[in-house]
Design an enzyme around this catalytic site. Structure first.
Site, mmCIF file in Angstrom:
data_model
loop_
_atom_site.group_PDB
_atom_site.id
_atom_site.type_symbol
_atom_site.label_atom_id
_atom_site.label_comp_id
_atom_site.label_asym_id
_atom_site.label_seq_id
_atom_site.Cartn_x
_atom_site.Cartn_y
_atom_site.Cartn_z
ATOM 1 N N ASP A 11 0.980 -0.794 -0.470
ATOM 2 C CA ASP A 11 0.354 0.105 -0.149
ATOM 3 C C ASP A 11 0.865 1.565 0.304
ATOM 4 O O ASP A 11 1.979 0.976 0.189
ATOM 5 C CB ASP A 11 -0.970 -0.301 1.160
ATOM 6 C CG ASP A 11 -1.785 1.548 1.321
ATOM 7 O OD1 ASP A 11 -3.000 1.044 0.226
ATOM 8 O OD2 ASP A 11 -2.017 1.917 2.516
ATOM 9 N N SER A 12 0.048 2.252 -0.417
ATOM 10 C CA SER A 12 1.328 3.393 -0.328
ATOM 11 C C SER A 12 1.440 3.787 1.277
ATOM 12 O O SER A 12 2.117 5.363 1.655
ATOM 13 C CB SER A 12 -0.048 4.864 -0.605
ATOM 14 O OG SER A 12 -1.086 4.659 -0.016
ATOM 15 N N TYR A 43 0.234 8.693 -1.840
ATOM 16 C CA TYR A 43 -0.235 8.592 -4.201
ATOM 17 C C TYR A 43 -1.283 8.731 -4.821
ATOM 18 O O TYR A 43 -1.148 9.330 -5.564
ATOM 19 C CB TYR A 43 -0.125 6.750 -4.265
ATOM 20 C CG TYR A 43 0.673 5.736 -4.247
ATOM 21 C CD1 TYR A 43 2.269 6.472 -3.043
ATOM 22 C CD2 TYR A 43 0.694 4.758 -4.576
ATOM 23 C CE1 TYR A 43 3.411 5.356 -2.845
ATOM 24 C CE2 TYR A 43 1.878 4.086 -4.538
ATOM 25 C CZ TYR A 43 3.956 4.022 -3.185
ATOM 26 O OH TYR A 43 4.442 3.616 -3.259
ATOM 27 N N GLY A 44 -2.354 8.963 -4.106
ATOM 28 C CA GLY A 44 -3.675 9.686 -4.518
ATOM 29 C C GLY A 44 -3.409 11.286 -5.150
ATOM 30 O O GLY A 44 -4.207 10.678 -6.452
ATOM 31 N N CYS A 74 -3.649 -0.656 -2.100
ATOM 32 C CA CYS A 74 -4.006 0.695 -2.442
ATOM 33 C C CYS A 74 -5.373 0.761 -3.860
ATOM 34 O O CYS A 74 -4.088 0.304 -4.524
ATOM 35 C CB CYS A 74 -2.189 0.963 -2.626
ATOM 36 S SG CYS A 74 -3.116 2.893 -3.043
ATOM 37 N N ASN A 75 -6.336 1.244 -3.340
ATOM 38 C CA ASN A 75 -6.952 1.823 -4.334
ATOM 39 C C ASN A 75 -6.481 2.446 -5.437
ATOM 40 O O ASN A 75 -6.238 1.780 -6.789
ATOM 41 C CB ASN A 75 -8.105 2.335 -3.890
ATOM 42 C CG ASN A 75 -9.106 2.000 -2.933
ATOM 43 O OD1 ASN A 75 -9.541 1.287 -3.965
ATOM 44 N ND2 ASN A 75 -8.050 1.146 -1.881
ATOM 45 N N THR A 76 -5.317 3.217 -5.163
ATOM 46 C CA THR A 76 -4.501 4.406 -6.140
ATOM 47 C C THR A 76 -3.748 3.010 -6.972
ATOM 48 O O THR A 76 -4.042 3.373 -8.469
ATOM 49 C CB THR A 76 -4.136 5.156 -5.565
ATOM 50 O OG1 THR A 76 -5.200 6.094 -4.987
ATOM 51 C CG2 THR A 76 -3.488 6.192 -6.847
ATOM 52 N N GLU A 154 -5.974 10.010 8.221
ATOM 53 C CA GLU A 154 -4.059 9.941 9.389
ATOM 54 C C GLU A 154 -4.206 11.061 10.535
ATOM 55 O O GLU A 154 -3.680 10.270 11.484
ATOM 56 C CB GLU A 154 -3.291 10.764 7.981
ATOM 57 C CG GLU A 154 -3.249 9.717 6.111
ATOM 58 C CD GLU A 154 -2.377 8.664 6.915
ATOM 59 O OE1 GLU A 154 -1.482 8.691 8.118
ATOM 60 O OE2 GLU A 154 -2.454 7.966 6.600
ATOM 61 N N CYS A 186 -11.054 3.270 -1.480
ATOM 62 C CA CYS A 186 -9.758 3.917 -0.700
ATOM 63 C C CYS A 186 -9.379 3.087 0.548
ATOM 64 O O CYS A 186 -10.592 3.112 1.257
ATOM 65 C CB CYS A 186 -9.761 5.618 -0.749
ATOM 66 S SG CYS A 186 -8.294 6.420 0.550
ATOM 67 N N THR A 187 -8.060 2.866 0.527
ATOM 68 C CA THR A 187 -8.506 2.268 2.730
ATOM 69 C C THR A 187 -7.770 3.087 2.995
ATOM 70 O O THR A 187 -8.968 2.258 4.975
ATOM 71 C CB THR A 187 -6.236 1.827 2.543
ATOM 72 O OG1 THR A 187 -5.705 3.051 2.153
ATOM 73 C CG2 THR A 187 -6.202 1.048 0.998
ATOM 74 N N HIS A 188 -8.651 3.856 3.373
ATOM 75 C CA HIS A 188 -9.105 4.669 4.398
ATOM 76 C C HIS A 188 -9.912 4.949 4.494
ATOM 77 O O HIS A 188 -10.985 4.833 6.066
ATOM 78 C CB HIS A 188 -7.702 6.546 4.247
ATOM 79 C CG HIS A 188 -7.085 6.628 4.514
ATOM 80 N ND1 HIS A 188 -5.931 5.706 3.880
ATOM 81 C CD2 HIS A 188 -6.205 6.894 5.215
ATOM 82 C CE1 HIS A 188 -4.271 5.695 4.296
ATOM 83 N NE2 HIS A 188 -4.492 6.578 4.794
HETATM 84 N N1 DGL Z 1 -3.864 4.000 0.303
HETATM 85 C C1 DGL Z 1 -4.532 4.898 -0.476
HETATM 86 C C2 DGL Z 1 -5.409 4.052 -1.762
HETATM 87 O O1 DGL Z 1 -6.188 3.454 -1.224
HETATM 88 C C3 DGL Z 1 -4.357 5.746 0.359
HETATM 89 C C4 DGL Z 1 -4.719 7.250 -0.340
HETATM 90 C C5 DGL Z 1 -3.526 7.917 -0.935
HETATM 91 O O2 DGL Z 1 -2.072 6.773 -1.182
HETATM 92 O O3 DGL Z 1 -3.893 9.288 -1.518
HETATM 93 O O4 DGL Z 1 -5.645 5.361 -2.378
#
Ligand code: DGL
Length: 279
Positions: A11-12, A43-44, A74-76, A154, A186-188
Site C-alpha cells: 500500500d502507499s 499516492y492519490g 492500495c486503491n490508487t 490520518e 480507498c484504504t482509509h
Molecule cells: N492507499 C491509498 C488508496 O487506497 C490511500 C490514499 C493515498 O495514498 O493517496 O488510494
C-alpha cells in the site's frame, strides 16, 4: 495440499492494513508480508507515471519475499497500475482491490446506479467504472474524488463536525443522483464508515473493497489449494515493512489493523528504489 508461504500486501502507507485486517479475520492462520510506502504517502495526488513506478518498486520487493499471492491493497495503485504489477508477477496470483469491490457493487445495486469514492487518481483513472461496465454496461457509475478524507483519517479526525461537514459536501450530490450503493474506493474509508453512512442514510449500502478483496483472496487460495494449514497465529508471524518510520506509525498502524502491529521493520526508501530484489 497447503502452502505455508506468506501473502504479500502493499500500500502507499498504513491504510492497506484495513485489507490486512480483513485477510486475517477471514484467514487467521495466514502470514502476511506487508509493505507500506510511508515515505512517499500519499499516492492519490500523483501522476499515473509516478504511481506506476512506485507500485512497480513495491511489487518487486514483495515478489522476492517468496510469497504465494500478491495483493495490491492500495486503491490508487490498483486503479492505475494493476496490469503492470500483474505482468511483473508472472504466474504469481495477483489481485487488486478494484475488481472485488466492483463485483460486489454490481451484485448489490437494485437501482443500477453506483457511486465510487476515492482519491483523485483513482477516480480519474475510471478503473472502477471500467470494471463495473465490463460486467454490466448498463449500470450508471458516478465517481467522486474525496481527497480530504484520507488526511482526516490520518489525523484521527473521524467523529468530528469538520469531517461530517466535508462528508456532506462530497456526498450529497451522489445521494441526489439516486445511487443505492457506494464503493469505499480507498484504504482509509472503512474507518469513516459511520460518518459516511450517517451522511448518506441507511438506504444506501456501503461496499467495503477491503472485505471483498480478502474474500476474493480466500476464494483464489482455496481454489488453487494454497491455503495455509494453520488456523491461527498468522498475525504473530507476519512482517510489516515501512519505508519511513513516521512519528506516530505505531498508533496509526494499530488504528488501521484494529490491534497492535507486531514486527514492524524499516525498509529504507533508497533500498526500495535501488530495487533488483527479484533479479
Ligand atoms: N492507499 C491509498 C488508496 O487506497 C490511500 C490514499 C493515498 O495514498 O493517496 O488510494
Amino acid at each position: 495440499m497447503s502452502d505455508q508461504r506468506p501473502i504479500g500486501v502493499f500500500d502507499s502507507g498504513l491504510g492497506g492494513l484495513t485489507v490486512a485486517r480483513e485477510i486475517l479475520r477471514l484467514m487467521p492462520g495466514e502470514q502476511i508480508v506487508y509493505l507500506g510506502d510511508t515515505a512517499r504517502f500519499p499516492y492519490g495526488g500523483r501522476s499515473k507515471d509516478a504511481i506506476c513506478s512506485f507500485a512497480g518498486q513495491d511489487a518487486d520487493f514483495l515478489i522476492a519475499q517468496d510469497i504465494k499471492m500478491l495483493i495490491v491493497a492500495c486503491n490508487t495503485a490498483s486503479a492505475v497500475g494493476i496490469e503492470a504489477v500483474r505482468e511483473m508477477g508472472g504466474e504469481l496470483p495477483t489481485i487488486g482491490v478494484v475488481l472485488p469491490g466492483a463485483k460486489a457493487a454490481v451484485l448489490r445495486t437494485a437501482d443500477r446506479k453506483i457511486g465510487i469514492i476515492g482519491t483523485r487518481a483513482t477516480i480519474k483513472s475510471e478503473a472502477y467504472t471500467q470494471a463495473i461496465h465490463d460486467i454490466d454496461n448498463d449500470i450508471k457509475v458516478y465517481g467522486k474524488e474525496c481527497p480530504l478524507f484520507a488526511p482526516l483519517v490520518e489525523e484521527g479526525w473521524i467523529d468530528t463536525d469538520a469531517t461530517r461537514l466535508i462528508a456532506q459536501n462530497y456526498l450529497y450530490h451522489l445521494v441526489d443522483i439516486g445511487i443505492d450503493c457506494i464503493v469505499l474506493g480507498c484504504t482509509h474509508y472503512p474507518l469513516l464508515m459511520e460518518v459516511i453512512q450517517g451522511t448518506v442514510g441507511t438506504r444506501i449500502q456501503l461496499i467495503d473493497s477491503a472485505f471483498w478483496t480478502a474474500k476474493e483472496a480466500q476464494d483464489i487460495l482455496s481454489m488453487l489449494d494454497l491455503l495455509s494449514s494453520n488456523s491461527r497465529d498468522g498475525l504473530s508471524k507476519s512482517i510489516f515493512y515501512l519505508t519511513d518510520m513516521t512519528p506516530n506509525f505505531e498508533e496509526s498502524a494499530e488504528s488501521f489493523l484494529g490491534e497492535k502491529v507486531p514486527a514492524i521493520r524499516h525498509l529504507p526508501l533508497d533500498r526500495l528504489i535501488e530495487g533488483g530484489f527479484t533479479s
